[in-house]
Design a protein around this motif. Structure first.
Motif, PDB file in Angstrom:
ATOM      1  N   ILE A  53       0.868  -1.176   0.000  1.00 40.03           N
ATOM      2  CA  ILE A  53       0.000   0.000   0.000  1.00 40.03           C
ATOM      3  C   ILE A  53       0.904   1.226   0.000  1.00 40.03           C
ATOM      4  N   ASP A  54       0.663   2.116  -0.950  1.00 40.60           N
ATOM      5  CA  ASP A  54       1.416   3.367  -1.055  1.00 40.60           C
ATOM      6  C   ASP A  54       0.448   4.534  -0.987  1.00 40.60           C
ATOM      7  N   VAL A  55       0.975   5.697  -0.671  1.00 40.48           N
ATOM      8  CA  VAL A  55       0.181   6.925  -0.698  1.00 40.48           C
ATOM      9  C   VAL A  55       0.859   7.897  -1.660  1.00 40.48           C
ATOM     10  N   GLU A  56       0.030   8.661  -2.366  1.00 40.34           N
ATOM     11  CA  GLU A  56       0.548   9.634  -3.314  1.00 40.34           C
ATOM     12  C   GLU A  56      -0.236  10.933  -3.199  1.00 40.34           C
ATOM     13  N   ASP A  57       0.431  12.018  -3.550  1.00 40.14           N
ATOM     14  CA  ASP A  57      -0.204  13.328  -3.576  1.00 40.14           C
ATOM     15  C   ASP A  57      -0.460  13.740  -5.015  1.00 40.14           C
ATOM     16  N   GLY A  58      -1.675  14.177  -5.286  1.00 35.95           N
ATOM     17  CA  GLY A  58      -1.988  14.803  -6.560  1.00 35.95           C
ATOM     18  C   GLY A  58      -1.863  16.303  -6.393  1.00 35.95           C
ATOM     19  N   ARG A  59      -2.282  17.047  -7.384  1.00 29.36           N
ATOM     20  CA  ARG A  59      -2.242  18.509  -7.263  1.00 29.36           C
ATOM     21  C   ARG A  59      -3.151  18.989  -6.134  1.00 29.36           C
ATOM     22  N   VAL A  60      -4.293  18.327  -6.014  1.00 28.01           N
ATOM     23  CA  VAL A  60      -5.256  18.681  -4.972  1.00 28.01           C
ATOM     24  C   VAL A  60      -5.588  17.460  -4.123  1.00 28.01           C
ATOM     25  N   ASP A  61      -5.806  16.336  -4.779  1.00 31.63           N
ATOM     26  CA  ASP A  61      -6.279  15.133  -4.110  1.00 31.63           C
ATOM     27  C   ASP A  61      -5.152  14.323  -3.489  1.00 31.63           C
ATOM     28  N   LYS A  62      -5.544  13.418  -2.613  1.00 38.93           N
ATOM     29  CA  LYS A  62      -4.632  12.489  -1.952  1.00 38.93           C
ATOM     30  C   LYS A  62      -5.070  11.081  -2.355  1.00 38.93           C
ATOM     31  N   TYR A  63      -4.128  10.190  -2.580  1.00 38.59           N
ATOM     32  CA  TYR A  63      -4.453   8.854  -3.079  1.00 38.59           C
ATOM     33  C   TYR A  63      -3.856   7.762  -2.206  1.00 38.59           C
ATOM     34  N   VAL A  64      -4.602   6.666  -2.074  1.00 34.03           N
ATOM     35  CA  VAL A  64      -4.110   5.427  -1.483  1.00 34.03           C
ATOM     36  C   VAL A  64      -4.054   4.430  -2.640  1.00 34.03           C
ATOM     37  N   VAL A  65      -2.899   3.803  -2.828  1.00 35.09           N
ATOM     38  CA  VAL A  65      -2.664   2.977  -4.010  1.00 35.09           C
ATOM     39  C   VAL A  65      -2.267   1.570  -3.600  1.00 35.09           C
ATOM     40  N   LEU A  66      -2.891   0.581  -4.226  1.00 38.66           N
ATOM     41  CA  LEU A  66      -2.460  -0.806  -4.095  1.00 38.66           C
ATOM     42  C   LEU A  66      -1.443  -1.028  -5.207  1.00 38.66           C
ATOM     43  N   ASP A  67      -0.201  -1.226  -4.847  1.00 39.82           N
ATOM     44  CA  ASP A  67       0.890  -1.326  -5.819  1.00 39.82           C
ATOM     45  C   ASP A  67       1.444  -2.736  -5.817  1.00 39.82           C
ATOM     46  N   ASP A  68       1.779  -3.229  -6.992  1.00 37.05           N
ATOM     47  CA  ASP A  68       2.406  -4.531  -7.106  1.00 37.05           C
ATOM     48  C   ASP A  68       3.557  -4.422  -8.088  1.00 37.05           C
ATOM     49  N   GLU A  69       4.748  -4.558  -7.588  1.00 40.18           N
ATOM     50  CA  GLU A  69       5.937  -4.336  -8.406  1.00 40.18           C
ATOM     51  C   GLU A  69       6.174  -5.403  -9.465  1.00 40.18           C
ATOM     52  N   ALA A  74      -1.187  -7.400 -11.373  1.00 42.06           N
ATOM     53  CA  ALA A  74      -1.591  -8.197 -10.214  1.00 42.06           C
ATOM     54  C   ALA A  74      -2.395  -7.369  -9.224  1.00 42.06           C
ATOM     55  N   ALA A  75      -2.114  -6.083  -9.096  1.00 43.14           N
ATOM     56  CA  ALA A  75      -2.875  -5.258  -8.155  1.00 43.14           C
ATOM     57  C   ALA A  75      -4.349  -5.224  -8.556  1.00 43.14           C
ATOM     58  N   LEU A  76      -4.613  -5.163  -9.835  1.00 38.47           N
ATOM     59  CA  LEU A  76      -5.996  -5.182 -10.315  1.00 38.47           C
ATOM     60  C   LEU A  76      -6.653  -6.511  -9.976  1.00 38.47           C
ATOM     61  N   SER A  77      -5.930  -7.607 -10.147  1.00 38.77           N
ATOM     62  CA  SER A  77      -6.458  -8.933  -9.815  1.00 38.77           C
ATOM     63  C   SER A  77      -6.674  -9.089  -8.317  1.00 38.77           C
ATOM     64  N   ILE A  78      -5.790  -8.528  -7.518  1.00 35.86           N
ATOM     65  CA  ILE A  78      -5.942  -8.597  -6.061  1.00 35.86           C
ATOM     66  C   ILE A  78      -7.210  -7.866  -5.649  1.00 35.86           C
ATOM     67  N   GLU A  79      -7.423  -6.690  -6.195  1.00 37.14           N
ATOM     68  CA  GLU A  79      -8.582  -5.884  -5.807  1.00 37.14           C
ATOM     69  C   GLU A  79      -9.887  -6.474  -6.323  1.00 37.14           C
ATOM     70  N   GLU A 105     -11.247 -14.832  -6.400  1.00 39.59           N
ATOM     71  CA  GLU A 105     -12.152 -13.765  -5.980  1.00 39.59           C
ATOM     72  C   GLU A 105     -11.337 -12.529  -5.614  1.00 39.59           C
ATOM     73  N   GLY A 106     -11.904 -11.374  -5.845  1.00 41.16           N
ATOM     74  CA  GLY A 106     -11.251 -10.134  -5.449  1.00 41.16           C
ATOM     75  C   GLY A 106     -11.256  -9.965  -3.940  1.00 41.16           C
ATOM     76  N   LEU A 107     -10.232  -9.326  -3.432  1.00 50.75           N
ATOM     77  CA  LEU A 107     -10.149  -9.056  -1.995  1.00 50.75           C
ATOM     78  C   LEU A 107     -10.716  -7.682  -1.637  1.00 50.75           C
ATOM     79  N   PHE A 108     -10.854  -6.809  -2.609  1.00 40.90           N
ATOM     80  CA  PHE A 108     -11.413  -5.471  -2.408  1.00 40.90           C
ATOM     81  C   PHE A 108     -10.738  -4.753  -1.243  1.00 40.90           C
ATOM     82  N   ILE A 109      -9.421  -4.795  -1.229  1.00 43.70           N
ATOM     83  CA  ILE A 109      -8.629  -4.184  -0.153  1.00 43.70           C
ATOM     84  C   ILE A 109      -8.918  -2.688  -0.048  1.00 43.70           C
TER      85      ILE A 109
END
Length: 126
Positions: A53-69, A74-79, A105-109
């Motif tokens: 799980i990573d966090v990122e800053d946009g110009r205005v918004d804040k994001y929580v990201v499921l990342d898979d290196e 795979a992150a899409l499949s996990i979710e 099945e998705g985990l919908f993290i």
């Protein structure tokens, strides 16, 4: 009669309000809470430890990201999960064979961490 402007100092009112320090601080707090819940949910299901799980800053918004290196979507499949698929693989001796990758099945993290409904939108083609 009062006149209402839709901008402040040349910026749209919504963006002006969204970029105020107090609003950004509140977004940081909410993002931290969602990221912490998402990390806890991911740890409950982690098998090989590739996803994070990573966090990122946009110009205005804040994001929580499921990342898979691994880079294999795979992150899409996990979710959201994935359908069974058949792939052609090559054996060490040069011959080819079919390998079945089972459905999961998705985990919908992220959805669960953010208290969003767990549902797939349309078909996901991987």
């Amino acid at each position: 009669m009062a006149e209402v402007y839709d901008d402040v100092s040349g910026r749209k009112l919504e963006k002006f309000l969204a970029t105020m320090p107090g609003v950004q601080a509140a977004l940081d707090e909410v993002r931290f809470e969602i990221a912490a819940r998402a990390e806890e949910l991911l740890l409950q299901h982690r098998r090989e430890g590739h996803a994070s799980i990573d966090v990122e800053d946009g110009r205005v918004d804040k994001y929580v990201v499921l990342d898979d290196e691994r880079g294999a979507k795979a992150a899409l499949s996990i979710e959201y999960g994935r359908a069974e698929s058949i792939v052609v693989k090559e054996a060490k001796d040069g011959s080819t064979y079919l390998d079945v990758i089972p459905a999961s099945e998705g985990l919908f993290i992220l959805a669960r961490a953010a208290n969003l409904p767990k549902k797939r939108k349309g078909k996901v083609h991987l």
